[in-house]
Design a protein around this motif. Structure first.
Motif, short mmCIF file in Angstrom:
data_model
loop_
_atom_site.label_atom_id
_atom_site.label_comp_id
_atom_site.label_asym_id
_atom_site.label_seq_id
_atom_site.Cartn_x
_atom_site.Cartn_y
_atom_site.Cartn_z
N GLY A 1 0.83 -1.20 0.00
CA GLY A 1 0.00 0.00 0.00
C GLY A 1 0.86 1.25 0.00
O GLY A 1 2.07 1.20 0.27
N ASP A 2 0.22 2.39 -0.29
CA ASP A 2 0.99 3.64 -0.34
C ASP A 2 1.56 4.01 1.04
O ASP A 2 2.65 4.56 1.13
N GLY A 3 0.84 3.65 2.10
CA GLY A 3 1.34 3.97 3.44
C GLY A 3 2.61 3.21 3.75
O GLY A 3 3.62 3.78 4.20
N SER A 4 2.60 1.91 3.49
CA SER A 4 3.78 1.09 3.73
C SER A 4 4.92 1.52 2.82
O SER A 4 6.08 1.57 3.23
N LEU B 1 2.21 -1.53 -6.39
CA LEU B 1 1.98 -0.47 -5.40
C LEU B 1 0.55 0.04 -5.55
O LEU B 1 0.16 0.52 -6.63
N ILE B 2 -0.23 -0.10 -4.49
CA ILE B 2 -1.64 0.29 -4.55
C ILE B 2 -1.84 1.64 -3.86
O ILE B 2 -1.70 1.76 -2.64
N GLN B 3 -2.15 2.63 -4.69
CA GLN B 3 -2.31 4.00 -4.18
C GLN B 3 -3.79 4.23 -3.84
O GLN B 3 -4.64 4.20 -4.72
N ASN B 4 -4.08 4.42 -2.57
CA ASN B 4 -5.45 4.79 -2.17
C ASN B 4 -5.43 5.98 -1.22
O ASN B 4 -6.38 6.22 -0.48
N HIS B 5 -4.32 6.70 -1.23
CA HIS B 5 -4.18 7.96 -0.49
C HIS B 5 -4.46 7.82 1.00
O HIS B 5 -5.26 8.56 1.57
N GLY B 6 -3.84 6.84 1.59
CA GLY B 6 -3.95 6.72 3.04
C GLY B 6 -4.14 5.29 3.47
O GLY B 6 -3.80 4.34 2.75
N TYR B 7 -4.72 5.16 4.65
CA TYR B 7 -4.82 3.86 5.30
C TYR B 7 -6.22 3.29 5.12
O TYR B 7 -7.10 3.48 5.97
N ALA B 8 -6.44 2.54 4.05
CA ALA B 8 -7.75 1.93 3.84
C ALA B 8 -8.10 1.03 5.02
O ALA B 8 -9.23 1.01 5.51
N SER B 9 -7.12 0.29 5.48
CA SER B 9 -7.34 -0.69 6.55
C SER B 9 -7.77 -0.02 7.85
O SER B 9 -8.85 -0.30 8.39
#
Ligand SMILES: Cc1ncc(C[n+]2csc(CCOP(=O)(O)OP(=O)(O)O)c2C)c(N)n1
Ligand SMILES: [Mg+2]
Length: 637
Positions: free
Chosen positions: A471-474, A496-504
Motif C-alpha cells: 500500500g501507499d502507506g507502507s 503499489l496500490i495508491q489509495n491515499h492513506g490507510y484503507a485498513s
C-alpha cells in the motif's frame, strides 16, 4: 592446539563462513552473507575484516549493501522464511542509530520465529574516550547502551566485552539460530574497540561446523491418544500454521487429509500448506477467514492445531470456536504454543514427524459422509463468492479484490506473493489462491509496515520470484531497498496500490466509531486543524520509484485498469529487471465477508454517536468470546 592471531572481527567473519545447516539431505551454509551499513562503530572492525576476507575468498562471505538497517534485517527474515529457517544473513550496523534502526527488524524476526543474526556495534568497552559520538550515557547505569534495547526482542543476546568471550557468544548464537524452538533474533553486541582487538583463535573454532535441525518425534503412545480423540469426534478440523511450512510437511499433510477427509483452515503463516483448490482446503480461518473455514471452526468438536501460534487473527479473538465441548490438540515443536488453550492435548514435536505417525494411527478412519459433504458445500460456496467478487467491474478506481485477481491470474504457481500490513494481508488471506508451498509470504506476526519491499529482495536472494503487494502507506514508510534492487540487478515485482492513506485503519476506525480520523493522506485544513476533509495530496509515487532507477509501469485511471494491470504483471515477469507497477484503487470497496471478528476494544462512554453505536455492537460481539477455561461468556452490561 594450533591457533591463529587475528582480530575479533576477522575471527567472526571467518567463523560465519564455515557454518552449515543440516536437515535430512539438506546441507547448506547457515550464514551465506553479511548485510551492512558502515559507520565509525564497524568500519574499522567488521568492515576491515569483510574487506580482507573478500580479497582472499571472493565469494565465500559476500557483503551486501542496504539503505536502511531495519530493511536489511527484514531482508534477512524474508530470506530465512523462504529457506524454511535453515539459513539467514548476518547484519552489521554502527553504534547508536545504526544499531537502534535494527530494533524493529529484530521484533519482526522474533515474533515470526525467524532466525536473523544481528551484530550491532557498541560503544567502547575500555571507555577511554567516553562519551563516543552516538553514545547513550545513562548517569545511573554505566553498563547500559542502546543495545540493551535488543534484549527483550532477542532470543539470545550477548555483548563481547573481552575478545575471548567471542567463542561462547558465537557458538550460542548458532545454536539458537538453528534451533526450531528458540530461533528468532540473535544479537551479539560488539564494542567498537573490541572489534579490532587481537585474539589467538584455535583452528578448531574456524573449521567447518554442522548444525542439525532437530525434528523430534512425539512421545511414545501420544499419537495413539490423538488418534483416539479424532476417531471419537464428529467434527474435527485442522488449523494449519507456519510450522507446516517450516517443517516441510506439505506432502504429509496432504496424505493425512486425503485419507481422513478432515478439513483444513490456514493461518496467515500456514497459507501454502495445501493448494487452494485441494478438496480439504477451506482457506483462511479466523478474523480474515473464509465463510467455509469459519463455519466449520465454529462447530468443530476437535481442533487440531499444527504449527500454529493461535494469534488473535487465527482464533478471531477467541470467538472462532463455539462448540462448548471443543477440544484442542496442539501439535507444535514449541511447548509454549502446544500448551495454548486451556483444555489442550499438547504434542510437543515436529509437525512432519507427528503427521507421519498420525497417518498410520488413523488408518481406515475418515470423517462421516454428511460432515464431508457439508465441508465440500461450504468450500464450493466460498469459491463461488470469490469468483463473483473477482469479476472486473471495469472501474477506473478498481477494488483491491479485482487488483488481487489481476495479479494472481498473471502470476505463475511458483511465484511468491509478499505483503505485511494494511488492508492487503486480510484480503490476500481470504482471496489469494495459493498454488505452491512457498507461494504466499505475508508477515502477520508483527505486521510491520515497511517489511514488504525489503522482504521482496530477501526472497529474491533465496531464489524466489517475488511479487510484492504494498500500500501507499507502507511504501512511504520504507521503499529504500528499491535502490539495492537496482544496484544488484535483483529481479522482483512490486505492485503499489495508491489509495491515499490507510484503507485498513480507516475501515477499522469507521467500524469502531472514530470516523476515519487521521487515516487519510490529505492537506491539513488550517481552520479546523484536520487532515480528514482536504484535497488529496499531489504525491506521485510512480515518479518517486522511477527516480530511484527502477522500471515503472503506470496503470492509468481508465475502465481498462484491471486488464492493463494483468498485462503489466505479465510484462514485468518477462523483464530481466525489477519492475514497480503503480495502480490507483478505491479504498471503500471491500472484499466479501468471511464472518470473522476481531477484538478492538471500544470506549464505553463517548460524546460521539458513532462511538456509542459501535459500543453497542461490541457488547453483542464480545459475548462470543470464549475464556481460556470453562464455557462462560463475556457480558459487558
Ligand atoms: C510500522 C507500523 N506502523 C503502524 C502500523 C499500523 N497500521 C496497520 S495498517 C496501517 C496503514 C497501512 O496503509 P497502506 O500501506 O496504505 O495500506 P492500506 O491500509 O491503504 O491498504 C497502519 C498505519 C503498522 N502495522 N506498522
Ligand atoms: Mg493505502
Amino acid at each position: 592446539m594450533t591457533t591463529r592471531k587475528m582480530t575479533v572481527s576477522q575471527a567472526i567473519v571467518e567463523f560465519l563462513a564455515h557454518q552449515y545447516t543440516v536437515d535430512g539431505n539438506y546441507r547448506e551454509r547457515t550464514i551465506p552473507g553479511v548485510f551492512g551499513i558502515f559507520g565509525h562503530g564497524n568500519v574499522a572492525g567488521i568492515g576491515q575484516a569483510l574487506k580482507q576476507f573478500s580479497v582472499e575468498n571472493p565469494s565465500l562471505m559476500p557483503y551486501y549493501q542496504a539503505r536502511n538497517e531495519q530493511a536489511m534485517v527484514h531482508e534477512s527474515s524474508a530470506f530465512a522464511r523462504m529457506k524454511r529457517r535453515r539459513a539467514t544473513f548476518a547484519c552489521t550496523a554502527s553504534v547508536g542509530p545504526g544499531a537502534t534502526n535494527m530494533l524493529t527488524g529484530a521484533a519482526v524476526a522474533t515474533t515470526n520465529r525467524l532466525p536473523v543474526l544481528l551484530l550491532p556495534s557498541d560503544t567502547f568497552a575500555n571507555r577511554a574516550s567516553d562519551p563516543v559520538l552516538q553514545q547513550l550515557e545513562m548517569p545511573h547505569d554505566a553498563t547500559l547502551s542502546v543495545n540493551d534495547a535488543f534484549k527483550p526482542l532477542s532470543r539470545f543476546f550477548d555483548r563481547v566485552q573481552r575478545p575471548e568471550q567471542l567463542f561462547s557468544a558465537l557458538l550460542s548464537a548458532m545454536r539458537v539460530l538453528t534451533d526450531p524452538v528458540e530461533t528468532g533474533a540473535v544479537t551479539i553486541a560488539l564494542p567498537e574497540d573490541v572489534q579490532a582487538e587481537i585474539i589467538e583463535v584455535p583452528e578448531e573454532f574456524l573449521a567447518d561446523r554442522e548444525w542439525h535441525i532437530r525434528r523430534p518425534r512425539p512421545d511414545a503412545g501420544l499419537t495413539a491418544d490423538v488418534a483416539r480423540i479424532i476417531r471419537s469426534s464428529k467434527k474435527p478440523m485442522i488449523i494449519a500454521g507456519g510450522g507446516i511450512i517450516y517443517s516441510d510437511a506439505h506432502a504429509e499433510l496432504q496424505t493425512l487429509v486425503e485419507a481422513t477427509g478432515i478439513p483444513v483452515g490456514t493461518s496467515q503463516a500456514g497459507v501454502g500448506s495445501l493448494n487452494w483448490d485441494h478438496p480439504q482446503c477451506q482457506g483462511a480461518v479466523g478474523a480474515t477467514g473464509t465463510t467455509g473455514a469459519n463455519r466449520l471452526a465454529k462447530d468443530a468438536d476437535v481442533i487440531i492445531g499444527i504449527g500454529t501460534r493461535y494469534s488473535d487473527f487465527t482464533t478471531a479473538s477467541r470467538t472462532a470456536f463455539q462448540n462448548p465441548n471443543v477440544r484442542f490438540i496442539n501439535i507444535n515443536i514449541a511447548s509454549f504454543d502446544a500448551f495454548k488453550h486451556g483444555s489442550a492435548l499438547p504434542v510437543v514435536a515436529d509437525a512432519r514427524e507427528t503427521i507421519k505417525e498420525l497417518i498410520n494411527e488413523l488408518k481406515g478412519y475418515s470423517v462421516a459422509s454428511d460432515y464431508a459433504a457439508n465441508a465440500a458445500a461450504e468450500k464450493k460456496q466460498w469459491d463461488a463468492t470469490v469468483d463473483a467478487a473477482f469479476v472486473d467491474k471495469k472501474l477506473a478506481l478498481p477494488s483491491q479484490t479485482e487488483i488481487i485477481h489481476a495479479v494472481q491470474s498473471a502470476s505463475d504457481a511458483t511465484d511468491t506473493v509478499i505483503c505485511a500490513a494494511g488492508s492487503l494481508p486480510g484480503d490476500l488471506h481470504k482471496l489469494w489462491r495459493v498454488r505452491s508451498p512457498m507461494g504466499y509470504h505475508v508477515e502477520y506476526a508483527f505486521s510491520c509496515m515497511g517489511y514488504e519491499i525489503a522482504a521482496g529482495l530477501g526472497a529474491a536472494r533465496a531464489g524466489a520470484m517475488p511479487i510484492v503487494m504494498v500500500g501507499d502507506g507502507s511504501y512511504l514508510m520504507m521503499h529504500t531497498e528499491l535502490v539495492s534492487a537496482v544496484a544488484e540487478g535483483l529481479k522482483f515485482i512490486v505492485v503499489l496500490i495508491q489509495n491515499h492513506g490507510y484503507a485498513s485503519i480507516g475501515h477499522l476506525s469507521e467500524s469502531i466509531g472514530s470516523q476515519r480520523f487521521g487515516t487519510q493522506y490529505r492537506f491539513r485544513d488550517v481552520q479546523t486543524n484536520s487532515f480528514d476533509d482536504g484535497e488529496k495530496l499531489p504525491v506521485d509515487l510512480a515518479a518517486n520509484a522511477a527516480s530511484l532507477g527502477i522500471d515503472v509501469i503506470r496503470i492509468e485511471q481508465t475502465n481498462s485498469a484491471i486488464a492493463d494491470l494483468h498485462i503489466a504483471v505479465k510484462k514485468a515477469k518477462s523483464s530481466s529487471k525489477a519492475t514497480l507497477i503503480h495502480i490507483n484503487s478505491d479504498p471503500l470497496l471491500y472484499p466479501p465477508s468471511g464472518e470473522g471478528w476481531w477484538d478492538v476494544p471500544i470506549a464505553p462512554i463517548s460524546k460521539l454517536e458513532s462511538t456509542q453505536g459501535a459500543y453497542k455492537n461490541y457488547q453483542e460481539a464480545i459475548k462470543l468470546q470464549r475464556p481460556l477455561l470453562g464455557n462462560g461468556s463475556k457480558d459487558l452490561e
